[in-house]
Design a protein around this motif. Sequence first.
Motif, mmCIF file in Angstrom:
data_model
loop_
_atom_site.group_PDB
_atom_site.id
_atom_site.type_symbol
_atom_site.label_atom_id
_atom_site.label_comp_id
_atom_site.label_asym_id
_atom_site.label_seq_id
_atom_site.Cartn_x
_atom_site.Cartn_y
_atom_site.Cartn_z
ATOM 1 N N TYR A 17 -14.888 -5.974 5.197
ATOM 2 C CA TYR A 17 -13.506 -6.061 5.651
ATOM 3 C C TYR A 17 -12.595 -6.650 4.592
ATOM 4 C CZ TYR A 17 -13.991 -11.146 6.473
ATOM 5 O OH TYR A 17 -14.167 -12.496 6.314
ATOM 6 N N HIS A 18 -11.304 -6.394 4.771
ATOM 7 C CA HIS A 18 -10.241 -7.038 4.007
ATOM 8 C C HIS A 18 -9.253 -7.606 5.016
ATOM 9 C CE1 HIS A 18 -10.905 -5.799 -0.244
ATOM 10 N NE2 HIS A 18 -11.566 -4.792 0.323
ATOM 11 N N LYS A 19 -8.903 -8.855 4.835
ATOM 12 C CA LYS A 19 -7.935 -9.482 5.722
ATOM 13 C C LYS A 19 -6.807 -10.085 4.897
ATOM 14 C CE LYS A 19 -7.257 -12.967 9.325
ATOM 15 N NZ LYS A 19 -7.859 -14.098 10.085
ATOM 16 N N THR A 20 -5.586 -9.755 5.272
ATOM 17 C CA THR A 20 -4.400 -10.331 4.650
ATOM 18 C C THR A 20 -3.855 -11.406 5.576
ATOM 19 O OG1 THR A 20 -3.846 -8.234 3.582
ATOM 20 C CG2 THR A 20 -2.067 -9.846 3.807
ATOM 21 N N GLU A 21 -3.748 -12.607 5.075
ATOM 22 C CA GLU A 21 -3.195 -13.686 5.890
ATOM 23 C C GLU A 21 -1.681 -13.524 5.979
ATOM 24 O OE1 GLU A 21 -4.996 -15.643 7.573
ATOM 25 O OE2 GLU A 21 -6.934 -15.257 6.628
ATOM 26 N N GLY A 22 -1.118 -13.970 7.088
ATOM 27 C CA GLY A 22 0.320 -13.881 7.264
ATOM 28 C C GLY A 22 0.700 -14.225 8.685
ATOM 29 N N MET A 37 -12.132 1.949 5.150
ATOM 30 C CA MET A 37 -10.953 1.100 5.096
ATOM 31 C C MET A 37 -10.130 1.291 3.831
ATOM 32 S SD MET A 37 -12.510 -2.664 4.357
ATOM 33 C CE MET A 37 -13.716 -2.970 3.053
ATOM 34 N N GLU A 38 -10.596 2.142 2.905
ATOM 35 C CA GLU A 38 -9.824 2.433 1.698
ATOM 36 C C GLU A 38 -8.950 3.672 1.871
ATOM 37 O OE1 GLU A 38 -9.665 0.352 -0.713
ATOM 38 O OE2 GLU A 38 -11.245 -0.939 0.101
ATOM 39 N N GLY A 39 -8.870 4.200 3.079
ATOM 40 C CA GLY A 39 -8.052 5.375 3.338
ATOM 41 C C GLY A 39 -6.572 5.124 3.109
ATOM 42 N N THR A 40 -5.853 6.205 2.880
ATOM 43 C CA THR A 40 -4.429 6.114 2.537
ATOM 44 C C THR A 40 -3.625 5.368 3.589
ATOM 45 O OG1 THR A 40 -4.591 8.216 1.351
ATOM 46 C CG2 THR A 40 -2.383 7.467 1.952
ATOM 47 N N LYS A 41 -3.847 5.676 4.849
ATOM 48 C CA LYS A 41 -3.051 5.049 5.918
ATOM 49 C C LYS A 41 -3.307 3.549 5.991
ATOM 50 C CE LYS A 41 -4.594 8.061 8.989
ATOM 51 N NZ LYS A 41 -5.150 9.172 8.170
ATOM 52 N N ALA A 42 -4.572 3.152 5.920
ATOM 53 C CA ALA A 42 -4.913 1.732 6.012
ATOM 54 C C ALA A 42 -4.315 0.945 4.857
ATOM 55 C CB ALA A 42 -6.427 1.561 6.043
ATOM 56 N N VAL A 43 -4.469 1.457 3.657
ATOM 57 C CA VAL A 43 -3.974 0.745 2.472
ATOM 58 C C VAL A 43 -2.447 0.696 2.468
ATOM 59 C CG1 VAL A 43 -3.871 0.812 -0.046
ATOM 60 C CG2 VAL A 43 -6.038 1.257 1.130
ATOM 61 N N HIS A 44 -1.811 1.792 2.895
ATOM 62 C CA HIS A 44 -0.348 1.804 2.951
ATOM 63 C C HIS A 44 0.174 0.771 3.946
ATOM 64 C CE1 HIS A 44 3.743 3.457 2.880
ATOM 65 N NE2 HIS A 44 3.728 3.322 4.202
ATOM 66 N N LEU A 45 -0.409 0.729 5.129
ATOM 67 C CA LEU A 45 0.051 -0.225 6.135
ATOM 68 C C LEU A 45 -0.226 -1.658 5.707
ATOM 69 C CD1 LEU A 45 -0.867 1.462 9.534
ATOM 70 C CD2 LEU A 45 1.404 1.129 8.547
ATOM 71 N N GLU A 46 -1.316 -1.871 5.013
ATOM 72 C CA GLU A 46 -1.606 -3.208 4.502
ATOM 73 C C GLU A 46 -0.521 -3.657 3.525
ATOM 74 O OE1 GLU A 46 -5.586 -5.261 2.852
ATOM 75 O OE2 GLU A 46 -4.704 -3.778 1.490
ATOM 76 N N ALA A 47 -0.120 -2.756 2.641
ATOM 77 C CA ALA A 47 0.935 -3.096 1.674
ATOM 78 C C ALA A 47 2.245 -3.406 2.393
ATOM 79 C CB ALA A 47 1.117 -1.958 0.683
ATOM 80 N N CYS A 48 2.551 -2.636 3.434
ATOM 81 C CA CYS A 48 3.765 -2.892 4.210
ATOM 82 C C CYS A 48 3.697 -4.258 4.887
ATOM 83 C CB CYS A 48 3.958 -1.802 5.261
ATOM 84 S SG CYS A 48 4.285 -0.153 4.590
ATOM 85 N N ALA A 49 2.533 -4.575 5.453
ATOM 86 C CA ALA A 49 2.372 -5.866 6.110
ATOM 87 C C ALA A 49 2.489 -7.003 5.111
ATOM 88 C CB ALA A 49 1.021 -5.923 6.822
ATOM 89 N N ARG A 50 1.901 -6.835 3.941
ATOM 90 C CA ARG A 50 1.974 -7.880 2.921
ATOM 91 C C ARG A 50 3.420 -8.120 2.490
ATOM 92 N NH1 ARG A 50 -1.371 -5.832 -0.421
ATOM 93 N NH2 ARG A 50 -3.204 -6.985 0.250
ATOM 94 N N ALA A 51 4.183 -7.040 2.371
ATOM 95 C CA ALA A 51 5.591 -7.183 1.991
ATOM 96 C C ALA A 51 6.376 -7.950 3.051
ATOM 97 C CB ALA A 51 6.210 -5.807 1.757
ATOM 98 N N ARG A 52 5.943 -7.830 4.304
ATOM 99 C CA ARG A 52 6.606 -8.524 5.406
ATOM 100 C C ARG A 52 5.958 -9.885 5.697
ATOM 101 N NH1 ARG A 52 8.967 -5.009 9.316
ATOM 102 N NH2 ARG A 52 7.827 -6.013 11.015
ATOM 103 N N GLU A 53 4.941 -10.227 4.898
ATOM 104 C CA GLU A 53 4.191 -11.470 5.087
ATOM 105 C C GLU A 53 3.587 -11.540 6.485
ATOM 106 O OE1 GLU A 53 6.849 -14.655 4.014
ATOM 107 O OE2 GLU A 53 6.514 -14.323 1.880
#
Length: 249
Positions: A17-22, A37-53
């Motif tokens: 797993y990969h977990k982004t804290e926020g 979990m390396e699929g395009t949708k998962a990675v894209h949404l993770e980047a969006c979440a990280r940008a929003r903290e």
Amino acid sequence: MADTKFLETAQGRRLAYHKTEGSGPIIVFLGGLKSDMEGTKAVHLEACARAREQGFLRFDYSGHGESSGAFTDGCIGDWHEDTLAAVLRLTDGPMIVVGSSMGGWQALLLARVMPERIVAMVTIAAAPDFTEDGYWASFSDQQKADLETVGHVELPSDYMEPYVITKRMIEDGRDRLILRTPLDLPFPVRFLQGTADTAVSTDTAVRLLNHAKGPDMQLLLVKDADHRFSDGPCLGLIERAVRDVVGDA
């Protein structure tokens, strides 16, 4: 990129797993059959979440990606156990569940056991009950016989090597069916579906919409979008749907 972490489940499976804290609510992404979990949708949404903290969790079911086990040993129930383990061990508090294809089925199963934790849901080409209504219903008499005698059948895939569908997957799927009994989704839900999807039909999406009960459900049909639903415009629609269900469109 952060290193992959691993979770040992009560069933002895090792989940990557990969977990982004926020901040919350945390977004939990549930991938599709034979996806990872390396699929395009998962990675894209993770980047969006990280940008929003905002917190974000993506993981591989057993037999998928970097997790332990073989795909052919798994079934819907095993992957439901994996989902529960990941959610219970790695998250707390409210969550937004995003499920793609088989992950849509997993999202709906999760809603049955812990609706109080889910504040919103987005599905992409959700495929509830596909082992019964898709695979079993389309099997020839010979394929059904092979399932009994050989223990599996092989089905062609538009995206990768053939799917090996086991007798265990079919039988276990019958214990996890969603569309035969009441389905309450007491939170905002957005179902996204492409009209050019050859794996999940628009009829399935409409059936799910009509079957489920909830205060705020919408189905968005996207003309000519396929099952991947991962080009630029589709990724934008997923992102907007996630923001919409939490009142931040």
